[in-house]
Write a protein that holds these residues in place. Structure first.
Motif, PDB file in Angstrom:
ATOM      1  N   ASP A  39      40.775  30.616  46.493  1.00  0.00           N
ATOM      2  CA  ASP A  39      40.603  29.724  45.195  1.00  0.00           C
ATOM      3  C   ASP A  39      39.062  29.726  45.299  1.00  0.00           C
ATOM      4  O   ASP A  39      38.647  28.652  46.074  1.00  0.00           O
ATOM      5  CB  ASP A  39      41.360  28.503  45.232  1.00  0.00           C
ATOM      6  CG  ASP A  39      41.355  27.702  44.064  1.00  0.00           C
ATOM      7  OD1 ASP A  39      40.857  28.263  43.047  1.00  0.00           O
ATOM      8  OD2 ASP A  39      41.823  26.753  44.030  1.00  0.00           O
ATOM      9  N   VAL A  47      37.910  31.808  40.140  1.00  0.00           N
ATOM     10  CA  VAL A  47      39.151  33.036  40.553  1.00  0.00           C
ATOM     11  C   VAL A  47      39.908  32.482  41.619  1.00  0.00           C
ATOM     12  O   VAL A  47      39.803  31.731  42.592  1.00  0.00           O
ATOM     13  CB  VAL A  47      37.836  34.066  41.542  1.00  0.00           C
ATOM     14  CG1 VAL A  47      38.796  35.117  41.913  1.00  0.00           C
ATOM     15  CG2 VAL A  47      36.963  34.580  40.536  1.00  0.00           C
ATOM     16  N   THR A  48      41.293  32.961  41.473  1.00  0.00           N
ATOM     17  CA  THR A  48      42.176  32.764  42.311  1.00  0.00           C
ATOM     18  C   THR A  48      43.006  34.089  42.684  1.00  0.00           C
ATOM     19  O   THR A  48      43.283  34.894  41.912  1.00  0.00           O
ATOM     20  CB  THR A  48      43.406  31.680  41.697  1.00  0.00           C
ATOM     21  OG1 THR A  48      43.811  32.514  40.413  1.00  0.00           O
ATOM     22  CG2 THR A  48      42.761  30.542  41.233  1.00  0.00           C
ATOM     23  N   GLU A  59      48.126  38.923  43.241  1.00  0.00           N
ATOM     24  CA  GLU A  59      47.789  38.563  41.916  1.00  0.00           C
ATOM     25  C   GLU A  59      46.401  38.143  41.740  1.00  0.00           C
ATOM     26  O   GLU A  59      46.260  37.170  42.505  1.00  0.00           O
ATOM     27  CB  GLU A  59      48.836  37.807  41.145  1.00  0.00           C
ATOM     28  CG  GLU A  59      50.225  38.173  40.983  1.00  0.00           C
ATOM     29  CD  GLU A  59      50.984  37.289  40.469  1.00  0.00           C
ATOM     30  OE1 GLU A  59      50.836  36.254  39.753  1.00  0.00           O
ATOM     31  OE2 GLU A  59      52.354  37.666  40.421  1.00  0.00           O
ATOM     32  N   GLU A  61      43.421  36.379  39.527  1.00  0.00           N
ATOM     33  CA  GLU A  61      43.171  35.832  38.010  1.00  0.00           C
ATOM     34  C   GLU A  61      41.823  35.363  38.146  1.00  0.00           C
ATOM     35  O   GLU A  61      41.375  34.622  38.860  1.00  0.00           O
ATOM     36  CB  GLU A  61      44.163  34.577  37.833  1.00  0.00           C
ATOM     37  CG  GLU A  61      43.869  34.098  36.359  1.00  0.00           C
ATOM     38  CD  GLU A  61      44.961  33.014  36.174  1.00  0.00           C
ATOM     39  OE1 GLU A  61      44.850  32.170  35.327  1.00  0.00           O
ATOM     40  OE2 GLU A  61      46.130  33.024  36.988  1.00  0.00           O
ATOM     41  N   THR A  63      39.033  33.179  35.022  1.00  0.00           N
ATOM     42  CA  THR A  63      39.097  32.799  34.095  1.00  0.00           C
ATOM     43  C   THR A  63      37.278  32.190  33.966  1.00  0.00           C
ATOM     44  O   THR A  63      37.078  31.550  34.931  1.00  0.00           O
ATOM     45  CB  THR A  63      40.099  31.433  33.978  1.00  0.00           C
ATOM     46  OG1 THR A  63      39.734  30.693  35.019  1.00  0.00           O
ATOM     47  CG2 THR A  63      41.524  31.992  34.045  1.00  0.00           C
TER      48      THR A  63
END
Length: 66
Positions: A39, A47-48, A59, A61, A63
């Motif tokens: 994280d 960003v995770t 996964e 992700e 943003t």
């Protein structure tokens, strides 16, 4: 006929039957076990990275912050 069950009839097993059905449905529907691997929070983006414990699927992700 129901004297073997203490005279209570068929309703004595309705509670455990409903609880068992709910637990079975929860196991089949969308209860994904995930762990957060990474994280990262920066001033411009987040960003995770998550990993599914059961399947190993990863996964990612990212943003942007406004």
């Amino acid at each position: 006929m129901w004297k073997h069950f203490g005279g209570r009839g068929p309703q004595w097993f309705a509670g455990p039957l409903v609880i068992g059905a709910c637990c079975g449905a929860a196991a089949l529907v969308g209860c994904e076990r995930k762990e957060r691997v990474l994280d990262v929070k920066t001033p411009h983006e987040n960003v995770t990275v998550d990993r599914n414990i059961d399947t190993g699927k990863v996964e990612i992700e990212a943003t942007k912050k406004k």
